[in-house]
Design a protein around this motif. Structure first.
Motif, PDB file in Angstrom:
ATOM      1  N   ILE A   1       0.753  -1.257   0.046  1.00 41.84           N
ATOM      2  CA  ILE A   1      -0.117  -0.100   0.095  1.00 41.84           C
ATOM      3  C   ILE A   1       0.964   1.312  -0.200  1.00 41.84           C
ATOM      4  O   ILE A   1       0.681   2.233  -0.639  1.00 41.84           O
ATOM      5  CB  ILE A   1      -0.952   0.074   1.276  1.00 41.84           C
ATOM      6  CG1 ILE A   1      -1.922  -1.152   0.925  1.00 41.84           C
ATOM      7  CG2 ILE A   1      -1.645   1.243   1.169  1.00 41.84           C
ATOM      8  CD1 ILE A   1      -2.966  -1.155  -0.231  1.00 41.84           C
ATOM      9  N   TYR A   2       1.936   1.375   0.684  1.00 37.96           N
ATOM     10  CA  TYR A   2       2.773   2.295   0.961  1.00 37.96           C
ATOM     11  C   TYR A   2       3.348   2.786  -0.386  1.00 37.96           C
ATOM     12  O   TYR A   2       3.615   3.925  -0.978  1.00 37.96           O
ATOM     13  CB  TYR A   2       4.117   2.004   1.860  1.00 37.96           C
ATOM     14  CG  TYR A   2       4.981   3.325   2.143  1.00 37.96           C
ATOM     15  CD1 TYR A   2       4.599   4.200   2.967  1.00 37.96           C
ATOM     16  CD2 TYR A   2       6.133   3.197   1.713  1.00 37.96           C
ATOM     17  CE1 TYR A   2       5.385   5.163   3.191  1.00 37.96           C
ATOM     18  CE2 TYR A   2       7.050   4.311   1.828  1.00 37.96           C
ATOM     19  CZ  TYR A   2       6.570   5.259   2.577  1.00 37.96           C
ATOM     20  OH  TYR A   2       7.442   6.252   2.830  1.00 37.96           O
ATOM     21  N   ASP A   3       3.967   1.474  -1.074  1.00 41.39           N
ATOM     22  CA  ASP A   3       4.561   1.852  -2.229  1.00 41.39           C
ATOM     23  C   ASP A   3       3.719   2.258  -3.466  1.00 41.39           C
ATOM     24  O   ASP A   3       3.910   3.259  -4.285  1.00 41.39           O
ATOM     25  CB  ASP A   3       5.222   0.585  -3.120  1.00 41.39           C
ATOM     26  CG  ASP A   3       6.563   0.321  -2.059  1.00 41.39           C
ATOM     27  OD1 ASP A   3       7.267   1.196  -1.531  1.00 41.39           O
ATOM     28  OD2 ASP A   3       6.959  -0.867  -2.166  1.00 41.39           O
ATOM     29  N   LYS A   4       2.457   1.896  -3.350  1.00 42.95           N
ATOM     30  CA  LYS A   4       1.582   2.477  -4.369  1.00 42.95           C
ATOM     31  C   LYS A   4       1.335   3.960  -4.068  1.00 42.95           C
ATOM     32  O   LYS A   4       0.790   4.429  -4.749  1.00 42.95           O
ATOM     33  CB  LYS A   4       0.201   1.362  -4.402  1.00 42.95           C
ATOM     34  CG  LYS A   4       0.504   0.077  -4.789  1.00 42.95           C
ATOM     35  CD  LYS A   4      -0.808  -0.809  -4.522  1.00 42.95           C
ATOM     36  CE  LYS A   4      -2.267  -0.443  -5.235  1.00 42.95           C
ATOM     37  NZ  LYS A   4      -3.041  -1.520  -5.120  1.00 42.95           N
ATOM     38  N   SER A   5       1.015   4.182  -2.825  1.00 48.12           N
ATOM     39  CA  SER A   5       0.868   5.562  -2.134  1.00 48.12           C
ATOM     40  C   SER A   5       1.800   6.492  -2.615  1.00 48.12           C
ATOM     41  O   SER A   5       1.461   7.632  -3.298  1.00 48.12           O
ATOM     42  CB  SER A   5       0.748   5.494  -0.779  1.00 48.12           C
ATOM     43  OG  SER A   5      -0.435   4.880  -0.382  1.00 48.12           O
ATOM     44  N   VAL A   6       3.022   6.069  -2.538  1.00 48.63           N
ATOM     45  CA  VAL A   6       4.146   6.900  -3.075  1.00 48.63           C
ATOM     46  C   VAL A   6       3.998   7.137  -4.686  1.00 48.63           C
ATOM     47  O   VAL A   6       4.143   8.254  -5.126  1.00 48.63           O
ATOM     48  CB  VAL A   6       5.500   6.454  -2.827  1.00 48.63           C
ATOM     49  CG1 VAL A   6       6.849   7.269  -3.666  1.00 48.63           C
ATOM     50  CG2 VAL A   6       5.558   6.538  -1.193  1.00 48.63           C
ATOM     51  N   ALA A   7       3.812   6.144  -5.272  1.00 47.48           N
ATOM     52  CA  ALA A   7       3.708   6.258  -6.672  1.00 47.48           C
ATOM     53  C   ALA A   7       2.400   6.994  -7.241  1.00 47.48           C
ATOM     54  O   ALA A   7       2.372   7.961  -8.096  1.00 47.48           O
ATOM     55  CB  ALA A   7       3.389   4.941  -7.345  1.00 47.48           C
ATOM     56  N   ALA A   8       1.255   6.910  -6.473  1.00 48.49           N
ATOM     57  CA  ALA A   8       0.017   7.936  -6.797  1.00 48.49           C
ATOM     58  C   ALA A   8       0.498   9.314  -6.554  1.00 48.49           C
ATOM     59  O   ALA A   8      -0.007  10.126  -7.163  1.00 48.49           O
ATOM     60  CB  ALA A   8      -0.881   7.351  -5.727  1.00 48.49           C
ATOM     61  N   LEU A   9       1.158   9.652  -5.194  1.00 48.33           N
ATOM     62  CA  LEU A   9       1.379  10.771  -5.090  1.00 48.33           C
ATOM     63  C   LEU A   9       2.468  11.524  -6.064  1.00 48.33           C
ATOM     64  O   LEU A   9       2.297  12.655  -6.458  1.00 48.33           O
ATOM     65  CB  LEU A   9       2.219  11.105  -3.697  1.00 48.33           C
ATOM     66  CG  LEU A   9       2.589  12.344  -3.166  1.00 48.33           C
ATOM     67  CD1 LEU A   9       1.492  13.447  -3.182  1.00 48.33           C
ATOM     68  CD2 LEU A   9       3.130  12.235  -1.697  1.00 48.33           C
ATOM     69  N   THR A  10       3.569  10.769  -6.448  1.00 47.39           N
ATOM     70  CA  THR A  10       4.345  11.229  -7.532  1.00 47.39           C
ATOM     71  C   THR A  10       3.565  11.511  -8.872  1.00 47.39           C
ATOM     72  O   THR A  10       3.891  12.525  -9.486  1.00 47.39           O
ATOM     73  CB  THR A  10       5.363  10.166  -7.997  1.00 47.39           C
ATOM     74  OG1 THR A  10       5.979   9.683  -6.544  1.00 47.39           O
ATOM     75  CG2 THR A  10       6.388  10.385  -8.833  1.00 47.39           C
ATOM     76  N   GLY A  11       2.615  10.612  -9.221  1.00 45.51           N
ATOM     77  CA  GLY A  11       1.983  10.983 -10.473  1.00 45.51           C
ATOM     78  C   GLY A  11       1.123  11.906 -10.378  1.00 45.51           C
ATOM     79  O   GLY A  11       0.891  12.783 -11.442  1.00 45.51           O
ATOM     80  N   GLU A  12       0.564  12.211  -9.180  1.00 44.27           N
ATOM     81  CA  GLU A  12      -0.306  13.621  -9.185  1.00 44.27           C
ATOM     82  C   GLU A  12       0.302  14.836  -9.179  1.00 44.27           C
ATOM     83  O   GLU A  12      -0.008  15.953  -9.664  1.00 44.27           O
ATOM     84  CB  GLU A  12      -1.163  13.396  -7.819  1.00 44.27           C
ATOM     85  CG  GLU A  12      -2.648  14.217  -8.005  1.00 44.27           C
ATOM     86  CD  GLU A  12      -3.520  13.426  -8.928  1.00 44.27           C
ATOM     87  OE1 GLU A  12      -4.221  14.441  -9.513  1.00 44.27           O
ATOM     88  OE2 GLU A  12      -3.516  12.495  -9.219  1.00 44.27           O
ATOM     89  N   LEU A  13       1.429  14.692  -8.683  1.00 44.75           N
ATOM     90  CA  LEU A  13       2.504  16.025  -8.751  1.00 44.75           C
ATOM     91  C   LEU A  13       2.617  16.497 -10.190  1.00 44.75           C
ATOM     92  O   LEU A  13       2.732  17.327 -10.556  1.00 44.75           O
ATOM     93  CB  LEU A  13       3.695  15.741  -7.974  1.00 44.75           C
ATOM     94  CG  LEU A  13       3.534  16.001  -6.357  1.00 44.75           C
ATOM     95  CD1 LEU A  13       4.666  15.211  -5.817  1.00 44.75           C
ATOM     96  CD2 LEU A  13       3.544  17.176  -5.908  1.00 44.75           C
ATOM     97  N   ARG A  14       2.832  15.110 -11.085  1.00 42.32           N
ATOM     98  CA  ARG A  14       3.476  15.394 -12.310  1.00 42.32           C
ATOM     99  C   ARG A  14       1.953  15.837 -13.123  1.00 42.32           C
ATOM    100  O   ARG A  14       2.243  16.675 -14.028  1.00 42.32           O
ATOM    101  CB  ARG A  14       3.879  13.923 -12.935  1.00 42.32           C
ATOM    102  CG  ARG A  14       5.410  13.471 -12.316  1.00 42.32           C
ATOM    103  CD  ARG A  14       5.504  12.230 -12.838  1.00 42.32           C
ATOM    104  NE  ARG A  14       6.893  11.928 -12.707  1.00 42.32           N
ATOM    105  CZ  ARG A  14       7.258  10.639 -12.427  1.00 42.32           C
ATOM    106  NH1 ARG A  14       6.740   9.615 -12.820  1.00 42.32           N
ATOM    107  NH2 ARG A  14       8.609  10.404 -12.232  1.00 42.32           N
ATOM    108  N   ARG A  15       0.945  15.330 -12.654  1.00 41.16           N
ATOM    109  CA  ARG A  15      -0.094  15.617 -13.299  1.00 41.16           C
ATOM    110  C   ARG A  15      -0.569  17.220 -13.406  1.00 41.16           C
ATOM    111  O   ARG A  15      -0.954  17.931 -14.112  1.00 41.16           O
ATOM    112  CB  ARG A  15      -1.299  14.871 -12.984  1.00 41.16           C
ATOM    113  CG  ARG A  15      -1.462  13.506 -13.350  1.00 41.16           C
ATOM    114  CD  ARG A  15      -2.442  12.661 -13.001  1.00 41.16           C
ATOM    115  NE  ARG A  15      -3.819  12.901 -12.938  1.00 41.16           N
ATOM    116  CZ  ARG A  15      -4.231  12.022 -14.225  1.00 41.16           C
ATOM    117  NH1 ARG A  15      -3.836  11.292 -14.908  1.00 41.16           N
ATOM    118  NH2 ARG A  15      -5.492  12.421 -14.499  1.00 41.16           N
TER     119      ARG A  15
END
Length: 282
Positions: free
Chosen positions: A81-95
């Motif tokens: 869950i943690y790794d998926k959360s970091v990836a989601a946060l990274t992706g949203e910053l890029r968006r």
């Protein structure tokens, strides 16, 4: 004058959110840039991003605020869950960077019994990883105070301060103050004294300059009850007098104000925006 808006839908196409905000009488607005209830997000193409930027520019509305989806939990002790959360946060910053959105609001999640300190450490590491992986950009990540639910991280401004101190890129981090969450966590926003205590703590622990956005929501629960249930402005436990006082505080009045309030037979988004202006004397 106050700068007030609400959360609007991106249904159909993200650029359609701009007209929805205008119809509701917004000065600025907040969106989810993607489906908030899933892990996967459809990539934004340049044409869609350009259409959004053009619509925002033509409308004169702003700033635009993006909100993280519901599932990510950067305080989670579960590595998957943690790794998926970091990836989601990274992706949203890029968006946000692609869309030209200056602020991304995130909840800090729940430590699930691992302890507040452990949860804070996970959040700090998640933010540092996401900001690094997203690369340089102009997006500021805003940490939102939580409502004091069981195992939550970030319910006090002392908690938020400890997280901020651990983030490497301090200039890329700020705070979003949610009135419902603060009240539910025990900050009495009904009285002038209580408001001074809350914003005094923000100033002492964090600095009012780092407070960039306010989520202006009344609360369905009791003071300190830990209930994250939003109510129409003035119709909940904080009440109209509380919001009059909040809206006259110098730490609030000049900031973007976002209503994340219900839409029902009592009032809609436009009605809450109008109520905020009335209580602010604007």
């Amino acid at each position: 004058m106050v700068l007030v808006g609400c959360h609007v839908s991106i249904a159909g196409s993200i650029d359609l959110a701009v007209e929805r905000a205008r119809e509701r009488g917004c000065d600025m607005f907040q969106i989810f840039s993607r489906n908030p209830r899933g892990w996967k997000a459809k990539d934004l193409d340049q044409g869609t991003a350009d259409a959004f930027r053009t619509a925002v520019s033509a409308s004169g509305l702003g700033p635009v605020v993006d909100h993280m989806p519901y599932l990510p939990n950067p305080a989670s002790p579960d590595d998957e869950i943690y790794d998926k959360s970091v990836a989601a946060l990274t992706g949203e910053l890029r968006r946000c960077d692609l869309l030209g959105i200056p602020y991304l609001v995130t909840h800090l999640g729940h430590h699930r019994g691992a302890g507040t300190e452990a949860g804070q450490e996970r959040v700090v590491a998640a933010i540092n990883r996401a900001l690094t992986d997203a690369g340089e950009g102009d997006v500021m990540l805003l940490l939102e105070n939580t409502a004091g639910e069981k195992n939550s991280v970030g319910s006090t401004f002392a908690d938020l301060s400890r997280i901020l101190e651990g983030v490497d890129a301090a200039e890329r981090i700020g705070i979003c103050f949610d009135t419902c969450h603060a009240f539910a966590a025990g900050y009495d926003l009904r009285t002038a004294e209580g408001i001074e205590v809350a914003f005094g703590e923000v100033d002492d622990r964090i600095g009012l300059a780092r407070l960039r956005v306010v989520h202006l929501n009344d609360c369905k629960g009791d003071l300190g009850g830990g209930l994250d249930r939003h109510e129409h402005v003035g119709l909940g436990s904080i009440g109209e007098e509380g919001f009059r006082r909040i809206l006259r505080h110098p730490g609030v009045r000049s900031l973007p104000l976002i209503c994340e309030t219900p839409v029902d037979e009592r009032r809609d988004d436009a009605g809450n925006i109008a109520k905020v202006r009335e209580l602010a004397g604007a």
